[in-house]
Every structure is written in structure tokens, then in C-alpha cells.
Design an enzyme around this catalytic site. Structure first.
Site, mmCIF file in Angstrom:
data_model
loop_
_atom_site.group_PDB
_atom_site.id
_atom_site.type_symbol
_atom_site.label_atom_id
_atom_site.label_comp_id
_atom_site.label_asym_id
_atom_site.label_seq_id
_atom_site.Cartn_x
_atom_site.Cartn_y
_atom_site.Cartn_z
ATOM 1 N N GLN A 92 67.981 -61.651 11.931
ATOM 2 C CA GLN A 92 68.807 -60.463 11.732
ATOM 3 C C GLN A 92 70.222 -60.854 11.320
ATOM 4 O O GLN A 92 71.144 -60.868 12.131
ATOM 5 C CB GLN A 92 68.841 -59.670 13.053
ATOM 6 C CG GLN A 92 69.575 -58.377 13.011
ATOM 7 C CD GLN A 92 68.724 -57.253 12.515
ATOM 8 O OE1 GLN A 92 67.534 -57.236 12.735
ATOM 9 N NE2 GLN A 92 69.326 -56.305 11.845
ATOM 10 N N PHE A 93 70.417 -61.177 10.041
ATOM 11 C CA PHE A 93 71.738 -61.600 9.579
ATOM 12 C C PHE A 93 72.775 -60.504 9.705
ATOM 13 O O PHE A 93 73.977 -60.770 9.798
ATOM 14 C CB PHE A 93 71.682 -62.121 8.133
ATOM 15 C CG PHE A 93 71.578 -61.047 7.090
ATOM 16 C CD1 PHE A 93 72.724 -60.542 6.484
ATOM 17 C CD2 PHE A 93 70.346 -60.537 6.705
ATOM 18 C CE1 PHE A 93 72.645 -59.558 5.517
ATOM 19 C CE2 PHE A 93 70.253 -59.558 5.747
ATOM 20 C CZ PHE A 93 71.401 -59.058 5.150
ATOM 21 N N THR A 94 72.353 -59.245 9.774
ATOM 22 C CA THR A 94 73.309 -58.143 9.846
ATOM 23 C C THR A 94 74.070 -58.099 11.164
ATOM 24 O O THR A 94 75.040 -57.354 11.295
ATOM 25 C CB THR A 94 72.623 -56.782 9.591
ATOM 26 O OG1 THR A 94 71.616 -56.582 10.580
ATOM 27 C CG2 THR A 94 72.009 -56.743 8.197
#
Length: 148
Positions: A78-80
């Protein structure tokens, strides 16, 4: 590294309408990696997650670990989690790790959880995933190795 841990009754992840993994009782981990993360961050998080006591005992108190309840983990990249929203209305993701480094550390993190006796299922790094879950509690814990 940043992790959003959610205690769940069940969860699953799909890509292009194909289910990649599903679990019963346990944790959904949303995992974000930065360029500054190291093996020390992985070791710290694995240690905390495997010992975290947030499942209820027979007295209704959060006193049991994932091992105690024979729970499972669904780990989702989950890079966000590294979104910067200070300027404008469109988030910047420049604090997220470079894809090659992030993928490697994410894989190392999941492998370390497995070496510690946890059953871990994953989504697909970098893919557009659909995650379904039944949050239990709800109980949500945030981990951030840069701000311990």
C-alpha cells in the site's frame, strides 16, 4: 515502514476478478515502504505484530495474540500510506519507496512473518487490488517505524 493493521473476522484480495488470497480470523496488514526502510524496520514490525495482544480472551479482554487464536494474515502492499496532502488537492507519493526496493522489502517482511510461524497470504505488489474484509471490533492499529 508504515502498517495499518486491522483485526478481521475474514478477508480476501482479488486482482482482475481472480481471488489471490483469503483468510479467516486474523489481520489485514496494509504495508507501505519508504526508501529509508531497512531490515531493522522489518524485524521491529514482525516482533510487534506477532506478539500484539488484541484478540479477546474468555473474559472479553484484549489479551490474546494471533498465535493464541491461530489467526492468519492478509498482507497488502500500500504505497498510498506515504501520501503527502499538504499542498493542493492531489496527493504526492514521492515519500513512497522506489518500486524495486519496496517490492523487495515487502517480500522480506512477509517472509519474516512466515519464518515466525504465521500463515501469510498476499495480494500482488503494484496491482490494482480489491480487498474485502469484515473488520472485527473495529480494531485498527497504526505502526510507523519512522515515528516509534
Amino acid at each position: 515502514m508504515k502498517i495499518v493493521l486491522q483485526r478481521v473476522k475474514e478477508a480476501s484480495v482479488s486482482v482482475n476478478n481472480q481471488q489471490l488470497g483469503d483468510i479467516g480470523q486474523g489481520y489485514v496488514l496494509l504495508v507501505g515502504v519508504s526508501d529509508d526502510d531497512t531490515q531493522a524496520d522489518i524485524d521491529y514490525l514482525v516482533h510487534k505484530i506477532k506478539r500484539l495482544r488484541i484478540f479477546e480472551d474468555s473474559d472479553g479482554r484484549m489479551n490474546l495474540s494471533i498465535h493464541d487464536v491461530q489467526g492468519q494474515i492478509l498482507s497488502i502492499s500500500q504505497f498510498t500510506l506515504f501520501a503527502n496532502t499538504k499542498k493542493g488537492n492531489r496527493p504526492s507519493f514521492t515519500d513512497a519507496g522506489a518500486p524495486d526496493l519496496a517490492a523487495n522489502l515487502y517480500d522480506q517482511f512477509n517472509a519474516s512473518l512466515r519464518r515466525n510461524g504465521l500463515l501469510v497470504k498476499t495480494g500482488e505488489f503494484g496491482a490494482d487490488m480489491q480487498v474485502s474484509l469484515v473488520n472485527d471490533g473495529p480494531v485498527t492499529i497504526l505502526f510507523d517505524t519512522q515515528h516509534q
